[in-house]
Structures are given as C-alpha cells and as structure tokens.
Design an enzyme around this catalytic site. Structure first.
Site, PDB file in Angstrom:
ATOM      1  N   GLY A  62       0.834  -1.202   0.000  1.00 14.22           N
ATOM      2  CA  GLY A  62       0.000   0.000   0.000  1.00 14.22           C
ATOM      3  C   GLY A  62       0.864   1.245   0.000  1.00 14.22           C
ATOM      4  CG  ASN A  63       0.470   5.918  -1.412  1.00 16.43           C
ATOM      5  OD1 ASN A  63       1.677   6.188  -1.301  1.00 16.43           O
ATOM      6  ND2 ASN A  63      -0.338   6.631  -2.167  1.00 16.43           N
ATOM      7  CB  ILE A  64       3.970   6.706   1.894  1.00 19.30           C
ATOM      8  CG1 ILE A  64       5.010   6.293   0.857  1.00 19.30           C
ATOM      9  CG2 ILE A  64       4.632   7.244   3.149  1.00 19.30           C
ATOM     10  CD1 ILE A  64       5.804   7.461   0.261  1.00 19.30           C
ATOM     11  CB  ALA A  65       1.056   7.363   5.789  1.00 18.87           C
ATOM     12  N   GLY A  67      -1.380   2.507   6.330  1.00 23.68           N
ATOM     13  CA  GLY A  67      -1.764   1.722   7.509  1.00 23.68           C
ATOM     14  C   GLY A  67      -1.158   0.323   7.536  1.00 23.68           C
ATOM     15  CB  THR A  69       3.366   0.011  10.449  1.00 21.70           C
ATOM     16  OG1 THR A  69       4.262   0.358   9.396  1.00 21.70           O
ATOM     17  CG2 THR A  69       4.160  -0.375  11.684  1.00 21.70           C
ATOM     18  CD  GLU A 138       5.585  -1.528   6.547  1.00 23.98           C
ATOM     19  OE1 GLU A 138       6.284  -1.807   7.546  1.00 23.98           O
ATOM     20  OE2 GLU A 138       5.081  -0.417   6.358  1.00 23.98           O
TER      21      GLU A 138
END
Ligand SMILES: Nc1ncnc2c1ncn2[C@@H]1O[C@H](COP(=O)(O)OP(=O)(O)O)[C@@H](O)[C@H]1O
Ligand SMILES: Nc1ccn([C@H]2C[C@H](O)[C@@H](COP(=O)(O)O)O2)c(=O)n1
Length: 266
Positions: A62-65, A67, A69, A138
C-alpha cells in the site's frame, strides 16, 4: 493455495514461484525451482533459502502511511504469524548516514543510494529464517522496484544509468534467487487519506512529501495490482479498502483473517 472473495474485498489469482526441492536449512543453496508464472511451465535452477521452507509468505502492500504497519501490528498480536515491518530504521541509519533523508532532499543524487540499500534489505527480509508457519511482510522487493524505483525514474528524478543498474540487479536477483510470495494484501487508500495520516505520523524525513507524490505512488500501485497493466504479479492479490477509521479497519482485518491465512493452507 488460495482464498475466496467477500464483501468489500476481492481476490484474484496469479501464479506462484515456490521451490520444489528441499535442502538443508539456514543457507542459500542451489535447487530446482518452478517459476511457472514467469516462464510458462519450465523448470529453472534457483538459489533457495532454508530449503524452500514451505512457510506461507504474505506481503502487505500500500501507499506511504496507508496503515501497513498498523495492520502488521494487529496480526502480530493475534496469531502464530511472524511479522516483518519494513526496515525503515536501517534506511534512516546506515553506519551513521540517513539515505532516506538524503533521497527526499535530492532524489536525483541519492535515489539510487537509497533504492540499492532498500533492495538489499528487502532481499534480506525475504530470505530470513522464521519459526512460525506464516511470514507476514510489509511490502516486498517487488514493490520496491515496481513502485518506488519506477516512480523516481518516470518522474525524471532518477538518471537512466541509475535505473539501468538497479534493473540489472533486480533482474539478476529475481532470476537466480527463489523469492516466494503466496498472497499480496493491498490496502487500497486514496492519496488524500495517506496525506492526512502522513502528517499525523510526522516522520521528520517525510515532511517534504507533497500530495502529488502520493498520487503518483497510488497510480503505480493501481496499475500493478488492480489494472495489471504494468508489471508481473508475484502472487494473487486480496484488496482491502483502507480509508476507514482505525476501529473499522481492525474489524476488516478480523473479517479477512481466514482469507489471508488461507495462503498458508498449501
Ligand atoms: N485506519 C486508520 N485511521 C486513522 N489513522 C490511521 C489508521 N491506520 C493507521 N493510522 C495512523 O496513520 C499513520 C500511518 O500508519 P502506518 O501504519 O504507520 O502506515 P504505513 O506503515 O503504511 O506507512 C500512523 O500515525 C497511524 O497511527
Ligand atoms: N522502496 C521504497 C520503500 C519505501 N520508501 C520510503 C517511503 C516512506 O517515506 C518510507 C517508508 O514507507 P512506509 O512504510 O511509511 O510506507 O520509505 C522508499 O522511498 N522506497
């Protein structure tokens, strides 16, 4: 191997690149590996780690930030799953240097430095030994190349020679080393949601990231995992819409647990 579909998420099949012969643990050794998704039904010789240990490998993309993590932390607490977050701490500190910060400051100069190190550390993540039956990671060495390197190059921020060298490395690695992935879980968000979450997380290096950067990364993810028009898929894809608040997302992870873990019933 595989899983069904359900409300709010979808799963579609691609191939798989599992090693087919077992050998002794802990080392990279040569073995026959079937790589049907890339090469028809031919059998090729590849290096495999831990005898192609037959553990399930699930990559959260998924994209940066978006979710990722947070999703990994949830599964880490709730099952016999070994979780590997991206080694961002290494990208922020390699022998006292911060290639992540350097890349955001001057991508033309430092993009190759960061991405070479990302490729190495992601390969290390893929090949590390685990004791649990399921490895949840991740991202992957595939998204590092197909999304982030590609974005730097296409946006004119990576010189062609740097892109060529990284591509040669990537092609060599994926041709000669068996990197099995059983399922990709795509946390599908809008770039706007990621921008809000990025600001909330407030990582120092990322303060310079504009919304347009997240739009480009989003587009590359959509082309790869949804439209399937850019690069080969290393595994089937389960899409989880992820713009919802935290509570709803945790509920959705629980709802999708069986589908996600079905990747381990091979
Ligand atoms: N569903 C959600 N709703 C609101 N905020 C979220 C949600 N999931 C994660 N966050 C927050 O957004 C930020 C980025 O999440 P994180 O899990 O670190 O993303 P990633 O690992 O994909 O970069 C963090 O501050 C996290 O607490
Ligand atoms: N190949 C990659 C992978 C990640 N990054 C950057 C993007 C973020 O700033 C940071 C960590 O990503 P996140 O886990 O928060 O999505 O690393 C990159 O530049 N290249």
């Amino acid at each position: 191997r595989g899983a069904g579909t359900g409300t709010g998420s979808s799963l579609t099949a691609a191939g798989c690149n599992r090693a087919t012969e077992l050998c002794d643990g802990g080392r990279l050794i040569q073995s026959r590996a079937r790589s049907s998704w890339q090469r028809g039904n031919s059998t090729t010789v590849k290096l495999v780690q831990n005898g192609g240990d037959n553990k399930a490998v699930i990559c959260i993309e998924g994209n940066i930030a978006s979710g990722k993590t947070t999703c990994l932390e949830y599964f880490n607490k709730t099952g016999n799953i070994q979780v590997f977050t991206e080694p961002v701490h290494k990208w922020r500190n390699v022998r006292g240097h911060n290639p992540l910060a350097l890349m955001y400051q001057d991508p033309e100069r430092w993009g190759i430095t960061l991405q070479t190190y990302v490729q190495l550390t992601m390969l290390d993540r893929h090949l590390s030994s685990i004791s649990s039956p399921v490895r949840m990671m991740e991202r992957s060495i595939f998204s590092a190349k197909y999304i982030f390197v590609e974005n730097l190059f296409r946006s004119g921020k990576m010189p062609e020679v740097d892109y060529a060298v990284l591509s040669e490395w990537f092609d060599w690695i994926t041709t000669n080393i068996c990197i099995p992935v059983d399922l990709i879980v795509y946390l599908q968000t809008s770039p706007h949601t990621c921008h809000e979450r990025l600001k909330q997380r407030c990582r120092e290096e990322e303060k310079v990231i504009p919304l347009e950067y997240l739009v480009s990364i989003h587009q590359l993810y959509e082309d790869w995992l949804i439209k399937r028009t850019s690069f080969p898929l290393p595994a089937p894809v389960l899409v989880i819409p992820a713009d919802h608040d935290l509570q709803k997302m945790l509920h959705k992870y629980e709802e999708n647990r069986e589908k996600i873990l079905a990747a381990s019933y091979h």
